[in-house]
Design a protein around this motif. Sequence first.
Motif, PDB file in Angstrom:
ATOM      1  N   GLN A  96     -12.478  -4.713  49.672  1.00 38.17           N
ATOM      2  CA  GLN A  96     -12.722  -5.757  48.678  1.00 38.17           C
ATOM      3  C   GLN A  96     -13.178  -7.070  49.304  1.00 38.17           C
ATOM      4  O   GLN A  96     -13.747  -7.918  48.615  1.00 38.17           O
ATOM      5  CB  GLN A  96     -11.445  -6.005  47.861  1.00 38.17           C
ATOM      6  N   LEU A  97     -12.941  -7.215  50.601  1.00 34.25           N
ATOM      7  CA  LEU A  97     -13.325  -8.447  51.276  1.00 34.25           C
ATOM      8  C   LEU A  97     -14.812  -8.447  51.602  1.00 34.25           C
ATOM      9  O   LEU A  97     -15.376  -7.432  51.998  1.00 34.25           O
ATOM     10  CB  LEU A  97     -12.522  -8.610  52.577  1.00 34.25           C
ATOM     11  N   GLU A  98     -15.446  -9.613  51.426  1.00 28.77           N
ATOM     12  CA  GLU A  98     -16.852  -9.730  51.807  1.00 28.77           C
ATOM     13  C   GLU A  98     -17.015  -9.569  53.306  1.00 28.77           C
ATOM     14  O   GLU A  98     -17.973  -8.976  53.793  1.00 28.77           O
ATOM     15  CB  GLU A  98     -17.385 -11.092  51.362  1.00 28.77           C
ATOM     16  N   ARG A  99     -16.029 -10.087  54.041  1.00 35.68           N
ATOM     17  CA  ARG A  99     -16.048  -9.976  55.504  1.00 35.68           C
ATOM     18  C   ARG A  99     -14.623 -10.060  56.022  1.00 35.68           C
ATOM     19  O   ARG A  99     -13.837 -10.896  55.574  1.00 35.68           O
ATOM     20  CB  ARG A  99     -16.894 -11.110  56.102  1.00 35.68           C
ATOM     21  N   ILE A 100     -14.271  -9.173  56.930  1.00 38.36           N
ATOM     22  CA  ILE A 100     -12.939  -9.199  57.538  1.00 38.36           C
ATOM     23  C   ILE A 100     -12.991 -10.143  58.731  1.00 38.36           C
ATOM     24  O   ILE A 100     -13.672  -9.874  59.724  1.00 38.36           O
ATOM     25  CB  ILE A 100     -12.508  -7.797  57.974  1.00 38.36           C
TER      26      ILE A 100
END
Length: 320
Positions: A96-100
């Motif tokens: 769900q994160l755009e970027r970790i």
Amino acid sequence: MGLLSRNLNIRKVYQSARKSCKVFGSEFLLKSLKDVCLFLSQSIDKIKKKVEEVFAIKFNFKKLQQKSIAAGFNIDFHIFDQIDSTNSEAKRVGRQLERITQPQIFIANHQTAGYGRLKRDFYSPEDSGLYISFLIPVVGKTFNPGLLTTMTAVASAEAIQKHFSVQLQIKWVNDLILNKRKVGGILAEAITDPITNQLAGVVIGIGVNLYTQSFPAEIQQIATSLSDQAEAKDQTDFLADFVNNFLNHLKTYQNADFMSKYRQLSSVIGQQVQVQFQNKTVVGVVETIDDQGRLILQTTQQRLVISSGEIIHVSPTKSN
């Protein structure tokens, strides 16, 4: 839902709705909304308190956070009384994160669908084990899952042996062994970007039997626990050391600076083993585990370098 990790910002919802209500002149609606928001806020506070009380058996959440911050790690914790799997939840959040961008930690008191390699069940009863997963970003263009898994084994063993009077061994690549029985397991799983199909992050999960007193019949002869005490004491200091030791190793693990310790803890170097890899089974003697976390196996016909696989049987060589 991880109630200690989800921020339902009810105050902002209320303030936004209040502006809308003033525009349309609905004072009755505003009062009703205020009452609902107050009820929700109080209910969530009560649930959070209950969850903290449940985990007080094993660890103090606030103290754990403080110890991590003091060690220089200001990261997000996701705490659950019960969940299907910490690895599964970590993957859901990661996708769900755009970027970790930084590590996140997922801890459960009980897993209803814990699993290990090849999706095998990992028995995860309540109040008796450590079930934890780390969601971590991938730094650089190269990533070696073997080094991450071997580092995690060393970091886990170090923290465990600091707090429990045990001498652990590591069976390549992902099993923690106590008295020739499995006491813990490690599983690394990749998260890929759905658009680019590039590696976006990694989840590394660890399950350890701390105080489990009985096991299902199918694993009774191969599983064990760190302690035979029936009741778990406060594990805050242990868990803080476990988390912080992992995160410290994570900074430099790609340098393989822990591999000499891994080899010291190995239960298979010098042993004759059966290894499953690439849809076949081979037999040989383990010469060593190299600095990339690969198994170096000498068979009767050749010397193999195995980066991924599973040791399914260990038998001492005649010299041992």
